[in-house]
Design a protein around this motif. Sequence first.
Motif, PDB file in Angstrom:
ATOM      1  N   GLY A   1      21.672  43.615  46.837  1.00  0.00           N
ATOM      2  CA  GLY A   1      22.271  42.725  45.866  1.00  0.00           C
ATOM      3  C   GLY A   1      22.485  41.178  46.539  1.00  0.00           C
ATOM      4  O   GLY A   1      22.078  40.184  45.749  1.00  0.00           O
ATOM      5  N   SER A   2      22.927  41.233  47.755  1.00  0.00           N
ATOM      6  CA  SER A   2      23.034  40.004  48.152  1.00  0.00           C
ATOM      7  C   SER A   2      21.741  39.368  48.482  1.00  0.00           C
ATOM      8  O   SER A   2      21.611  37.904  48.672  1.00  0.00           O
ATOM      9  CB  SER A   2      23.961  40.399  49.787  1.00  0.00           C
ATOM     10  OG  SER A   2      25.136  40.840  49.279  1.00  0.00           O
TER      11      SER A   2
ATOM     12  N   GLU B   1      19.255  39.703  46.716  1.00  0.00           N
ATOM     13  CA  GLU B   1      18.858  38.863  45.674  1.00  0.00           C
ATOM     14  C   GLU B   1      19.341  37.691  45.568  1.00  0.00           C
ATOM     15  O   GLU B   1      18.694  36.561  45.050  1.00  0.00           O
ATOM     16  CB  GLU B   1      19.174  39.774  44.500  1.00  0.00           C
ATOM     17  CG  GLU B   1      18.439  41.150  44.357  1.00  0.00           C
ATOM     18  CD  GLU B   1      18.962  41.916  43.279  1.00  0.00           C
ATOM     19  OE1 GLU B   1      19.623  41.535  42.499  1.00  0.00           O
ATOM     20  OE2 GLU B   1      18.222  43.155  42.957  1.00  0.00           O
ATOM     21  N   ALA B   2      20.440  37.333  45.832  1.00  0.00           N
ATOM     22  CA  ALA B   2      21.211  35.897  46.008  1.00  0.00           C
ATOM     23  C   ALA B   2      20.491  35.084  46.841  1.00  0.00           C
ATOM     24  O   ALA B   2      20.069  33.820  46.719  1.00  0.00           O
ATOM     25  CB  ALA B   2      22.669  36.089  46.170  1.00  0.00           C
ATOM     26  N   VAL B   3      20.136  35.613  48.076  1.00  0.00           N
ATOM     27  CA  VAL B   3      19.597  34.825  49.005  1.00  0.00           C
ATOM     28  C   VAL B   3      18.144  34.361  48.424  1.00  0.00           C
ATOM     29  O   VAL B   3      17.591  33.141  48.690  1.00  0.00           O
ATOM     30  CB  VAL B   3      19.395  35.906  50.385  1.00  0.00           C
ATOM     31  CG1 VAL B   3      18.495  35.086  51.437  1.00  0.00           C
ATOM     32  CG2 VAL B   3      20.613  36.070  51.066  1.00  0.00           C
ATOM     33  N   THR B   4      17.266  35.206  47.930  1.00  0.00           N
ATOM     34  CA  THR B   4      16.080  34.961  47.373  1.00  0.00           C
ATOM     35  C   THR B   4      16.058  34.042  46.359  1.00  0.00           C
ATOM     36  O   THR B   4      15.289  32.858  46.381  1.00  0.00           O
ATOM     37  CB  THR B   4      15.520  36.344  46.646  1.00  0.00           C
ATOM     38  OG1 THR B   4      15.186  37.506  47.914  1.00  0.00           O
ATOM     39  CG2 THR B   4      14.042  36.084  46.414  1.00  0.00           C
ATOM     40  N   THR B   5      17.107  34.000  45.544  1.00  0.00           N
ATOM     41  CA  THR B   5      17.488  32.970  44.513  1.00  0.00           C
ATOM     42  C   THR B   5      17.434  31.628  45.164  1.00  0.00           C
ATOM     43  O   THR B   5      16.952  30.489  44.824  1.00  0.00           O
ATOM     44  CB  THR B   5      18.425  33.387  43.722  1.00  0.00           C
ATOM     45  OG1 THR B   5      18.199  34.500  42.868  1.00  0.00           O
ATOM     46  CG2 THR B   5      18.673  32.222  42.755  1.00  0.00           C
ATOM     47  N   SER B   6      18.529  31.650  46.317  1.00  0.00           N
ATOM     48  CA  SER B   6      18.571  30.340  47.009  1.00  0.00           C
ATOM     49  C   SER B   6      17.383  29.737  47.555  1.00  0.00           C
ATOM     50  O   SER B   6      16.984  28.648  47.676  1.00  0.00           O
ATOM     51  CB  SER B   6      19.511  30.353  48.052  1.00  0.00           C
ATOM     52  OG  SER B   6      19.979  29.163  48.663  1.00  0.00           O
TER      53      SER B   6
ATOM     54  N   LEU C   1      21.134  29.501  51.408  1.00  0.00           N
ATOM     55  CA  LEU C   1      21.282  30.781  52.085  1.00  0.00           C
ATOM     56  C   LEU C   1      20.264  31.638  52.745  1.00  0.00           C
ATOM     57  O   LEU C   1      18.916  31.450  52.264  1.00  0.00           O
ATOM     58  CB  LEU C   1      21.898  31.690  50.894  1.00  0.00           C
ATOM     59  CG  LEU C   1      23.313  31.664  50.338  1.00  0.00           C
ATOM     60  CD1 LEU C   1      23.483  32.697  49.410  1.00  0.00           C
ATOM     61  CD2 LEU C   1      24.299  32.126  51.555  1.00  0.00           C
TER      62      LEU C   1
ATOM     63  N   ALA D   1      25.972  35.645  54.110  1.00  0.00           N
ATOM     64  CA  ALA D   1      26.129  34.310  54.423  1.00  0.00           C
ATOM     65  C   ALA D   1      26.426  33.506  55.547  1.00  0.00           C
ATOM     66  O   ALA D   1      27.160  32.274  55.615  1.00  0.00           O
ATOM     67  CB  ALA D   1      27.157  33.610  53.140  1.00  0.00           C
TER      68      ALA D   1
ATOM     69  N   SER E   1      14.392  43.350  51.532  1.00  0.00           N
ATOM     70  CA  SER E   1      14.745  44.016  50.219  1.00  0.00           C
ATOM     71  C   SER E   1      14.062  45.044  49.929  1.00  0.00           C
ATOM     72  O   SER E   1      14.644  46.162  49.466  1.00  0.00           O
ATOM     73  CB  SER E   1      14.710  42.937  49.059  1.00  0.00           C
ATOM     74  OG  SER E   1      15.231  43.392  48.015  1.00  0.00           O
TER      75      SER E   1
END
Length: 252
Positions: free
Chosen positions: A37-38, A40-45, A127, A132, A200
């Motif tokens: 899940g984290s 996925e946030a890195v990929t978005t950034s 990110l 982080a 991922s």
Amino acid sequence: DQLASTQSRVNTGLKVQGAKDNAAVWAVAQGQRADRGSLEAVTTSLNRATSIADVSLAAGEQISDILVELKQKATAAADPSATAAMRTSYNDEFQSLLSSIQSFADNAVFDGSNILDGTATTALNFLASADASETISLDRQNLTLAGLSLTGTSLTSEANATAALTAVNAAIATSSSRLADLGAQAKQIERHTTYVGKLSDALEAGIGNLVDADMAKESARLTALQVQQQLGVQALSIANQSPQIILSLFKG
């Protein structure tokens, strides 16, 4: 009970659905799900960083092309044989091209971020890791008229044209260097995005190895249990009929 358990695994595709099924495996899988899940946030950034870099490179390449045109106009205006009328014409085109450079730099915006307009100097950080602790940077590259030292240049006289030609040559070198830096950082972001995607996918596969049911095996087991259930029902039916058969032997 066995039939219900197998049916549940077939329905959900999971052999470990909760902590009561296998506490240790479920805990490990939950930890891996959190990491994924984290990521996925890195990929978005990182995708946002890629978009900002792409928009900036597109504008920067247009600015670089305009600088080539500026050099052509300045060279023509620096010709000692050029008339005042010719220089006026060249200067009109020159000023229009300068306005385009400023416009491209000012409008290279994605999601509210502009790294070409010279309004800030600090790099944009994105990110790069699930915890982080790591970031990846996109440096600002000032490609405005002020950033390229082209403010106030004109072709209204031979001296001005000669000075403008010198400034344009310097601007070409500056813009090429800054675009090269931007391109290198964009490539680094692209490579890191690919790496995060593969990481991922590996985590997802690992979670599957821990908790996913073997559907072929479970389907075969479900069929076997259903057959056993049917045979059990038939056996009970036969057993229930046995007393009646025995009693019939004593009837006159």
